[in-house]
Write a protein that holds these residues in place. Structure first.
Motif, PDB file in Angstrom:
ATOM      1  N   THR A 307       0.834  -1.116   0.058  1.00 36.39           N
ATOM      2  CA  THR A 307      -0.024  -0.033   0.093  1.00 36.39           C
ATOM      3  C   THR A 307       0.782   1.294   0.045  1.00 36.39           C
ATOM      4  OG1 THR A 307      -1.725  -1.178   1.391  1.00 36.39           O
ATOM      5  CG2 THR A 307      -1.789   1.117   1.361  1.00 36.39           C
ATOM      6  N   GLN A 309       0.928   5.618  -0.394  1.00 35.44           N
ATOM      7  CA  GLN A 309       0.375   6.760  -0.282  1.00 35.44           C
ATOM      8  C   GLN A 309       1.174   7.905  -0.996  1.00 35.44           C
ATOM      9  OE1 GLN A 309      -2.408   7.374   1.637  1.00 35.44           O
ATOM     10  NE2 GLN A 309      -2.452   5.425   2.468  1.00 35.44           N
ATOM     11  N   SER A 310       0.538   8.445  -2.050  1.00 40.96           N
ATOM     12  CA  SER A 310       0.930   9.502  -2.788  1.00 40.96           C
ATOM     13  C   SER A 310       0.048  10.569  -3.197  1.00 40.96           C
ATOM     14  CB  SER A 310       1.530   8.877  -3.915  1.00 40.96           C
ATOM     15  OG  SER A 310       2.147   9.622  -4.887  1.00 40.96           O
ATOM     16  N   LYS A 313      -3.288  10.241  -2.103  1.00 41.17           N
ATOM     17  CA  LYS A 313      -4.020   9.030  -2.724  1.00 41.17           C
ATOM     18  C   LYS A 313      -3.327   7.779  -2.169  1.00 41.17           C
ATOM     19  CE  LYS A 313      -5.432  11.751  -6.826  1.00 41.17           C
ATOM     20  NZ  LYS A 313      -5.531  11.710  -8.274  1.00 41.17           N
ATOM     21  N   THR A 314      -4.247   6.773  -2.115  1.00 41.36           N
ATOM     22  CA  THR A 314      -3.896   5.406  -1.850  1.00 41.36           C
ATOM     23  C   THR A 314      -4.010   4.503  -2.992  1.00 41.36           C
ATOM     24  OG1 THR A 314      -4.712   5.861   0.837  1.00 41.36           O
ATOM     25  CG2 THR A 314      -4.062   3.571  -0.203  1.00 41.36           C
ATOM     26  N   THR A 315      -2.859   3.987  -3.172  1.00 43.42           N
ATOM     27  CA  THR A 315      -2.636   3.090  -4.317  1.00 43.42           C
ATOM     28  C   THR A 315      -2.086   1.557  -3.685  1.00 43.42           C
ATOM     29  OG1 THR A 315      -0.551   3.883  -5.125  1.00 43.42           O
ATOM     30  CG2 THR A 315      -2.589   4.885  -5.981  1.00 43.42           C
ATOM     31  N   GLN A 316      -2.294   0.632  -4.523  1.00 45.73           N
ATOM     32  CA  GLN A 316      -1.633  -0.603  -4.126  1.00 45.73           C
ATOM     33  C   GLN A 316      -1.042  -1.171  -5.391  1.00 45.73           C
ATOM     34  OE1 GLN A 316      -4.740  -2.980  -2.780  1.00 45.73           O
ATOM     35  NE2 GLN A 316      -4.564  -2.170  -0.451  1.00 45.73           N
ATOM     36  N   GLU A 317       0.204  -1.816  -5.082  1.00 43.14           N
ATOM     37  CA  GLU A 317       0.866  -2.520  -6.060  1.00 43.14           C
ATOM     38  C   GLU A 317       1.315  -3.853  -5.618  1.00 43.14           C
ATOM     39  OE1 GLU A 317       4.481  -0.507  -6.715  1.00 43.14           O
ATOM     40  OE2 GLU A 317       5.290  -1.005  -4.849  1.00 43.14           O
TER      41      GLU A 317
END
Length: 593
Positions: A307, A309-310, A313-317
């Protein structure tokens, strides 16, 4: 609608081919991917007889006879501490909590950050989120696994056979031993560091006095986390019979539960995890000279979710994790290579791991180009100037084809008025009209009569296309070109063109070469399309991350094209085509030739 000339078709095909190349770069990792399918399908050829069973969780306990519950005195350290081992090549930070790796830096390499830092192959952020680090243990029982990976191990370090202080940095060669026990589960890990990229690992896990089945895992991600599309470049691989196969991240783990480890059918002589330029490969103990490395390793893999944080915004890889074990329970002895995917270096490993450097579909071109470039580098120790020298050499070799192309253009210019006349007679018909075939027949009759090869004038450009593709792949697969400087602002030939200096120069030179070469096409719309080609290429290179080394090749190639065209214009100029004033005059002019 006018018939598209052969020149226009070749130019359009060239542009589409380049667009496909860079589009493939975005849609897929810069490595060639295995065909779609599950891990079972991808590795069925590696599985031994009877290995076609469904995927199961690895490391099922093996019990030989009745188990007797026994206990020993617990072995637990008083507190948590870190141990640092380093050599000229690496700096490894270990933790006695779990006896794991917290950092694995390669001193000779930097990451893609700004400013760049010493490359660390461990994704510490992911490891903290998941609680998994390199050299963790993987067991079937989750409680036992958690206890083994969270316990405070007692540490003992030796240097030249004598005990040494673990509070200070330890210089390889050295040995670090971790021991832990809760009274029923007993774990020992011994790490033997050498001055090379290979270390030795000896582990033992016992439950109630009996050997347990387990695996040694590489968790916490792998590779340069600052690289472009770093998550998609991380792959699990295995080695078998001298070949290396990769497994896409989407295919690891139990189906519909990818975060659970699943075994890859078969046994292997190498298994590990890699990114574009680096690899961590687990290997069996090296056998005596002359004997092959046995396929005794088992491999399991799963997915881990990171997870991020950028910008609020929260994104997942999704990243892969893997673990290796043995076909039989008991102590496990391994070698671990953690280092660059350098072809010469990987060839010295047993078994050879140079198959990790995969040039992809254009390997038949990319690999020879790499060896030629490296040979030039021995004499010109700068890869930028080596690319320039290689480009000059390739274009000199292709110069006879350039002359042949020039002769073909002269013939095509001679028949251009007659071809234009034929096209004008059929321009009122649509492209789907069967009468258009009659136009093509008449055009080919003119070409055959005059001995004209329509593709002859495009031959040098057609030959250059696979060289472009091969060089593109080579620059994205060989670590020698990673961060290789040229001069001034060009610090990385495998990276993007800084400030687009080369890209703009390429556009100018392409336009100059085009203006010096008279067009054989007579259709104004086709001429405009050909004129726009330099602008189209420039726009694509502004939008896509093409390596500056490739653009340097194209710039040098265009400089050579301008010089060669200038020579041809002086030594054998094209004759001006007669003006087209009417069909009868055109026909008489063609018959009088």
């Amino acid at each position: 609608m006018r018939e598209i000339s052969d020149h226009a078709r070749v130019a359009l095909a060239f542009a589409l081919a380049l667009l496909v190349m860079v589009g493939w770069y975005f849609l897929n990792p810069p490595k060639p991917q295995p065909p779609p399918g599950s891990a079972i399908a991808q590795h069925a050829t590696n599985a031994p007889a009877g290995a076609g069973a469904p995927i199961t969780q690895p490391n099922q306990p093996v019990v030989a006879g009745p188990t007797v519950a026994t206990s020993v005195a617990p072995v637990v350290a008083a507190g948590e501490k870190n141990i640092v081992v380093e050599s000229d090549l690496y700096r490894v930070e270990l933790s006695n909590r779990g006896g794991v790796v917290r950092s694995w830096q390669l001193k000779k390499y930097t990451d893609e950050g700004n400013p760049p830092r010493t490359l660390d192959l461990v994704n510490a952020d992911l490891a903290r989120q998941t609680g998994g680090w390199p050299l963790s243990l993987q067991l079937t029982d989750q409680q036992l696994e958690s206890a083994a990976n969270q316990g405070l191990y007692v540490v003992k370090a030796t240097l030249d056979g004598r005990a040494t202080d673990t509070d200070n940095t330890i210089t390889a060669p050295a040995q670090v031993e971790f021991r832990w026990s809760d009274g029923r589960l007993n774990v020992t890990k011994t790490l033997k560091f050498d001055r090379s990229y290979i270390i030795g690992i000896e582990t033992s896990v016992q439950q109630n006095g009996s050997p347990a089945s387990y695996s040694v895992a590489w968790r916490g991600g792998f590779g340069d986390v600052t690289a472009f599309r770093a998550a998609t470049q991380s792959l699990v691989f295995d080695g078998h019979d001298g070949s290396v196969s990769t497994i896409t991240t989407k295919n690891v783990g139990v189906p519909n539960q990818r975060n659970v480890p699943a075994e890859v059918p078969g046994t292997f002589s190498a298994a590990g995890i890699e990114d574009l330029y680096f690899a961590a490969a687990f290997l069996p103990v090296e056998p005596p000279a002359g004997q092959p490395v046995p396929d005794v390793l088992t491999l399991s893999a799963r997915q881990a979710t990171h997870t991020l944080q950028s910008d609020g915004k929260t994104t997942q890889e999704i990243l892969p994790e893997m673990a290796v074990g043995s076909t039989t329970p008991g102590p496990l002895a391994l070698r671990l290579y953690v280092g660059p995917k350098d072809i010469d270096l990987l060839k010295t490993v047993r078994p050879p791991l140079n198959g990790l450097v995969q040039f992809g579909w254009f390997g038949v071109i990319a690999e020879p180009l790499f060896y030629v470039l490296r040979w030039i580098y021995h004499y010109i120790p700068n890869y930028g100037w080596a690319i320039v020298a290689m480009t000059v050499g390739i274009n000199m070799l292709l110069y006879p084809l350039k002359v042949k192309s020039w002769r073909s253009m002269q013939k095509m210019q001679k028949v251009a008025p007659e071809i234009r006349s034929i096209q004008d007679r059929y321009k009122k018909y649509s492209m789907r009209d069967p009468r258009k075939q009659e136009m093509n027949k008449e055009v080919m009759e003119v070409y055959n009569r005059e001995g004209v090869n329509p593709m002859g004038s495009c031959l040098p450009q057609v030959i250059q296309m696979p060289i472009w593709f091969g060089l593109y792949r080579m620059l994205n697969a060989t670590i020698e070109l990673r961060h290789a400087p040229w001069f001034g602002p060009f610090h990385d030939l495998a990276g993007r063109d800084p400030y687009f200096i080369l890209t703009i120069s390429m556009a100018i030179l392409m336009y100059a070469a085009q203006k010096m070469t008279p067009m054989t096409v007579t259709d104004p719309s086709q001429q405009r399309m050909m004129t726009l080609m330099p602008l189209m290429f420039t726009g694509m290179f502004f939008l896509i991350p093409v390596s500056s080394g490739l653009i340097l090749y194209i710039v040098t190639q265009n400089i050579m094209a301008v010089l060669q065209q200038w020579h041809l214009n002086r030594s054998s100029p094209l004759k001006a085509s007669p003006p087209v004033r009417g069909k009868k005059k055109v026909a008489r002019a063609a018959l009088s030739e």
